[in-house]
Design an enzyme around this catalytic site. Structure first.
Site, short mmCIF file in Angstrom:
data_model
loop_
_atom_site.label_atom_id
_atom_site.label_comp_id
_atom_site.label_asym_id
_atom_site.label_seq_id
_atom_site.Cartn_x
_atom_site.Cartn_y
_atom_site.Cartn_z
N ALA A 55 0.84 -1.20 0.00
CA ALA A 55 0.00 0.00 0.00
C ALA A 55 0.87 1.25 0.00
CB ALA A 55 -0.93 0.00 1.21
N ARG A 206 1.94 -15.15 5.22
CA ARG A 206 1.37 -14.19 4.28
C ARG A 206 0.65 -14.91 3.15
NH1 ARG A 206 6.14 -9.92 2.97
NH2 ARG A 206 4.53 -9.11 1.59
N TYR A 239 -6.38 -6.29 4.09
CA TYR A 239 -6.98 -5.20 3.31
C TYR A 239 -7.22 -5.68 1.88
CZ TYR A 239 -1.99 -4.53 2.20
OH TYR A 239 -0.67 -4.71 1.85
N ASP A 322 15.23 -0.17 0.63
CA ASP A 322 15.66 -1.20 1.58
C ASP A 322 17.17 -1.38 1.61
OD1 ASP A 322 13.10 -1.67 2.40
OD2 ASP A 322 12.86 -3.59 1.37
#
Length: 447
Positions: A55, A206, A239, A322
């Protein structure tokens, strides 16, 4: 002699981006739009991202727009949807909601208004597939695993040496090669603890389930909105993604042990194993886990919290995303911080490109180092704060007190802190960041 600084035959500014993930491609798009010569070197055979959801805050989408409006088109054409719209979809504002995942009531504990299109969610793989189409052909080279970086002196190009025996010569290098960055290892040394991520003692189960199954487990209101289910030593977030046909699930649990395989951050797991960690949680949440596939993955949460990078740039080499500041995903905004990096680096390199046009390679190389030094100065403190804050909010989500009725009031006091931390991410003044970065660059160049 002043005339020695002029070179009418000067080549375009060339940037080598190591890593073809989402941040690397977004950065490339921003640079291409500003007329800068870019190559993206990706070690895989092609673009690969997991199908899990991600997101972006409204602020991050505005940064995308500044980089290149085509990036926003790619986001929305890949099935991005607001993650948590108002009750019964009657309003366009997004909300983050925290609910009691442990007790049967599944009571709503707190709601935080993220604004109109405050978050937009998509599948990683679909977004990257759309993003790549933004770049002109020839920008990306696959199967380019970085072996070494050769820095001869300040006046010569940087040479990238790849595992296939080929080389690339560029004016500067940006490492966007993720949590196990080879560029980061070059800067700090392969044996340095700064060069590697470390286990946060959390892992996640996940996956994606269908919207139909999510509705049957949670009810329509919860299934179609973002909800964080908090409880002792674990939490679960979900979500909608893929135009609201799927729901992204991430179930995080605490782990006192060390991660067994430092070479792989993903290990095999089963649905039953995941449900075992949530054995005493409420039935709706357990039903969600029950819709996961029988064989799933366990994702270790590694980050740079224990050994934050002492710097993000040195000379003509810079780290973003990252590669610079890997964080655990508990704010749901790691990519957003990477997009801020991409915008800052793009604007600074555009300034280098314009301000050194027609000047010697000596001036250009000094300008690149000054730009990357400015990037380090304006980005490192915020990025490292984000790494720390991501750990902190996870501790708040997983307080043991959630299970103790006599101590729940202590746990519920956490939401003001969560709000303050969230607002620091969502309402970042990127225009002031850019102004500060340019001012520092010009000061460093003596102009």
């Amino acid at each position: 002699m002043p005339g020695s600084l002029i070179d009418t035959r000067q080549q375009p500014l060339s940037v080598g981006i190591v890593g073809g993930g989402i941040i690397g491609v977004i950065l490339a798009a921003g640079l291409v739009r500003r007329g800068i010569d870019v190559k993206v070197f990706e070690q895989a055979r092609g673009f690969r991202e997991i199908g899990a959801g991600m997101a972006f805050t409204a602020n991050a989408v505005r940064c995308m727009e500044m980089l290149d409006p085509a990036i926003v088109w790619a986001l929305r054409s890949s099935g991005a949807v607001p993650i948590s719209i108002g009750d019964h979809q009657a309003e366009a504002r997004d909300y983050l909601r925290w609910v009691d995942g442990y007790h049967e009531s599944s009571k709503r504990l707190y709601q935080l208004d993220a604004g109109i299109r405050g978050f937009e969610a998509c599948r990683r793989d679909q977004f990257l597939e759309a993003l790549v189409k933004v770049l002109p052909e020839g920008i990306v080279e696959c199967q380019k695993r970085l072996q070494k970086i050769h820095e001869k002196n300040e006046t010569e190009k940087v040479t990238l040496e790849f595992a296939d025996g080929t080389f690339a010569h560029v004016d500067c290098v940006i490492g966007a090669d993720g949590i196990r960055s080879r560029v980061r290892q070059h800067l700090f040394g392969e044996d340095s603890p700064y060069s590697h991520p470390h286990y946060s003692h959390k892992f996640a189960f996940r996956g994606l389930i269908t919207m139909e199954n999510a509705i049957s487990a949670l009810g329509e209101d919860k299934a179609r909105t973002l909800n964080m289910h908090v409880g002792p030593n674990a939490h679960l977030i979900h979500y909608p993604v893929a135009n609201e046909t799927m729901v992204n699930i991430a179930a995080f649990v605490s782990d006192p042990e060390e991660w067994p395989d430092k070479l792989s951050l993903v290990g095999p797991a089963t649905r039953e194993e995941a449900m075992g960690y949530f054995a005493n949680w409420n039935p709706g949440l357990r039903a969600v886990l029950g819709f996961m596939p029988e064989n799933i993955d366990r994702w270790a949460m590694f980050d740079t919290y224990d050994y934050p990078a002492p710097f993000f740039s040195r000379g003509k080499i810079c780290l973003v995303g990252d590669a610079a500041h890997a964080a655990v995903p508990h704010h749901g905004a790691g990519a957003c911080i990477g997009i801020e990096d991409a915008l800052c680096a793009t604007v600074l390199l555009a300034e280098v490109f314009v301000s050194t046009r027609g000047k010697s390679s000596i001036v250009r190389n000094r300008a690149i180092a000054a730009a990357f030094g400015s990037f380090n100065a304006v980005r490192r403190v915020r990025a490292q704060w984000f790494v720390d804050s991501s750990r902190r909010v996870c501790d708040l989500y997983q307080q043991p007190e959630w299970a103790d009725p006599q101590k729940r009031i202590k746990a519920e006091n956490c939401f003001e802190e969560i709000k303050d931390r969230s607002h620091k991410i969502w309402h970042f003044d990127y225009n002031s960041m850019l102004q500060e970065a340019i001012e520092k660059y010009r000061h460093n160049m003596g102009s």
